[in-house]
Write an enzyme that holds these catalytic residues in place. Structure first.
Site, short mmCIF file in Angstrom:
data_model
loop_
_atom_site.label_atom_id
_atom_site.label_comp_id
_atom_site.label_asym_id
_atom_site.label_seq_id
_atom_site.Cartn_x
_atom_site.Cartn_y
_atom_site.Cartn_z
N CYS A 224 0.83 -1.21 0.00
CA CYS A 224 0.00 0.00 0.00
C CYS A 224 0.86 1.25 0.00
O CYS A 224 0.64 2.17 -0.80
CB CYS A 224 -0.92 -0.02 1.22
SG CYS A 224 -2.03 1.40 1.32
N CYS A 317 -6.07 -2.00 8.24
CA CYS A 317 -7.18 -1.05 8.21
C CYS A 317 -8.45 -1.68 7.66
O CYS A 317 -9.55 -1.39 8.14
CB CYS A 317 -6.79 0.19 7.41
SG CYS A 317 -6.40 -0.10 5.67
#
Length: 466
Positions: A224, A317
């Site tokens: 990410c 997340c």
């Protein structure tokens, strides 16, 4: 009695059903509350050139959306990015508690529209003193913004939205974005929201699912940061004329442009940033790199920030509030796949619910053994459906094969390697695509990232292969 400003926006809404040429949209609300708003804006250079809206549901939402259009049309982009729900309510002469929801929804839609337009259309003059800060709504990024000097703007990425997630526990949910925006506005900072959900799903979540299906142990945070999140924010920084992008990560940069470990080894996050390109690293600023977490919380408290004691997020997340097994089944179709737990001789010791649930070096969850020597996962085979276990000593290796190796310096610069986020670095040499370790390491898991170091500077990385 309603304020005349509210009545004016309700009865003569500004920009309702106005088609914004080349506009970018932001939406908020939905079927659950019955209220839905869409705001469209177009940015030209550094200015919000046009805006319009559509709204359905309560009249307060129509008035709030109209107020948003009135507040941002023709104003500088970064001034528009300071408009929040309190400004919308003030434009309407104040709202009762029952109508504040409308201001929140309109502000959410406006923020998303401004972010989308900024990503594609903004062209602000470059300024050496302008810094874009990545804000998550937590204490680290808030203090990073406090410590950033010059003209500061902030951005929060919305990466994932799922009804099963814990919206308060995730750092990338719609709730987290709203909290970050509120905090930025409280600090007097312009804030943009960027919806990156499609790119995040394609570039992070789907590879994570695919890797699990293949029996690997992926590290989505490295992917990410290296390929999705920070590059997108660096691009936005360019659009906004910002010379630098600051984050609340605990890391540093060397004088010659290499990522470097933070001063506090207990909080060092350089491993998770190892996938960044040198071009992105050159734009980065890490205001917390020399600080401890206790000092960061103290700074937040000294400035009266409400996040001073906010707990750190503990999970991925997109997993916040959702179990890993549940997520794999819902989003990847990877449910129970029962199979055998074997010892090194091939003897069946027990059963498992899926080889994809285990990683090399894992001990918990095996439910085999007894009073004897503890057993660890030595190998998984998703095609055969087997998990092979053995003593910890059997995990030890001095050779680790890699794939997708990226070097920022020559192979001769590699002195040590970190094979897991929290593991100590191990002395090594890099021989082609093979790491030769000077001492045995237990638990090199295929799919994890190997971070290559010279001293405390990252000189490259690769992925551990089978």
């Amino acid at each position: 009695m309603p304020d005349e400003r509210f009545s004016e926006h309700l009865n003569h809404p500004v920009g309702r059903s106005h088609a914004v040429a080349n506009g970018h949209a932001g939406t908020a609300g939905g079927s659950i509350c019955g209220d839905l708003v869409r705001i469209d804006v177009r940015v030209e250079g550094a200015t919000v050139a046009d805006a319009g809206f559509e709204a359905s549901g309560c009249g307060a939402l129509t008035a709030a959306a109209s107020a948003c259009v009135e507040l941002v049309r023709g104003v500088p982009l970064l001034a528009a990015a300071r408009v929040g729900s309190a400004d919308v309510a003030a434009e309407l002469g104040g709202l009762s508690a029952g109508k504040l929801h409308a201001a929140d929804l309109a502000a959410d839609a406006l923020a998303r529209a401004l972010g989308a337009a900024a990503m594609e259309q903004a062209e602000l003059e470059p300024r050496d003193d302008r810094v874009l800060v990545a804000m998550s709504g937590g204490v680290d990024s808030a203090v990073a913004a406090l410590l950033s000097e010059g003209s500061v703007a902030a951005v929060t990425l919305e990466l994932w939205r799922d009804a099963e997630n814990d919206a308060e526990g995730s750092c990338c949910s719609a709730n987290a974005v709203r909290s970050a925006r509120s905090l930025a506005h409280r600090m007097g900072i312009a804030h943009l929201t960027v919806d990156l959900r499609d790119a995040f799903r394609a570039g992070v979540v789907q590879p994570w699912l695919d890797d699990h299906a293949a029996g690997l142990t992926p590290n989505p945070c490295v992917r990410c940061n290296g390929r999705v999140r920070l590059d997108a924010m660096a691009d936005l920084a360019t659009r906004l004329g910002a010379a630098a992008l600051a984050t609340g990560h605990y890391a540093r940069v060397t004088g010659d442009g290499l990522l470097r470990a933070a001063a506090d080894p207990a909080k060092d996050q350089s491993y998770m940033l190892a996938g960044m390109s040198p071009q992105t690293i050159a734009r980065m600023r890490f205001p917390l790199g020399e600080l401890t977490k206790d000092r960061v919380r103290a700074i937040a408290a000294e400035h009266g920030l409400p996040v001073a004691s906010k707990p750190d997020s503990q999970d991925l997340c997109f997993l916040a509030g959702t179990g890993r097994a549940r997520f794999l089944e819902r989003h990847g179709g990877i449910g129970d796949r029962p199979g055998a737990i074997l010892d090194r001789r091939g003897n069946v010791l027990g059963r498992h619910r899926g080889a994809h649930r285990f990683t090399v070096g894992q001990r918990r969850g095996l439910e085999v053994g007894g009073a004897g020597e503890p057993l660890y996962v030595l190998k998984t085979d998703v095609e055969a459906g087997t998990v092979t276990v053995g003593p910890r000593a059997a995990l030890a290796t001095t050779e680790v094969p890699l794939r997708d190796v990226v070097l920022h310096r020559g192979a001769e610069a590699v002195e040590t390697v970190k094979l897991r986020y929290r593991s100590p670095s191990v002395p090594c040499t890099l021989d082609g695509d093979v790491l030769r370790l000077a001492e045995p390491f237990a638990g090199a898991a295929p799919g994890q990232v190997a971070v290559l170091l010279q001293g405390d500077a990252i000189v490259g990385s690769g992925t551990i292969s089978s």
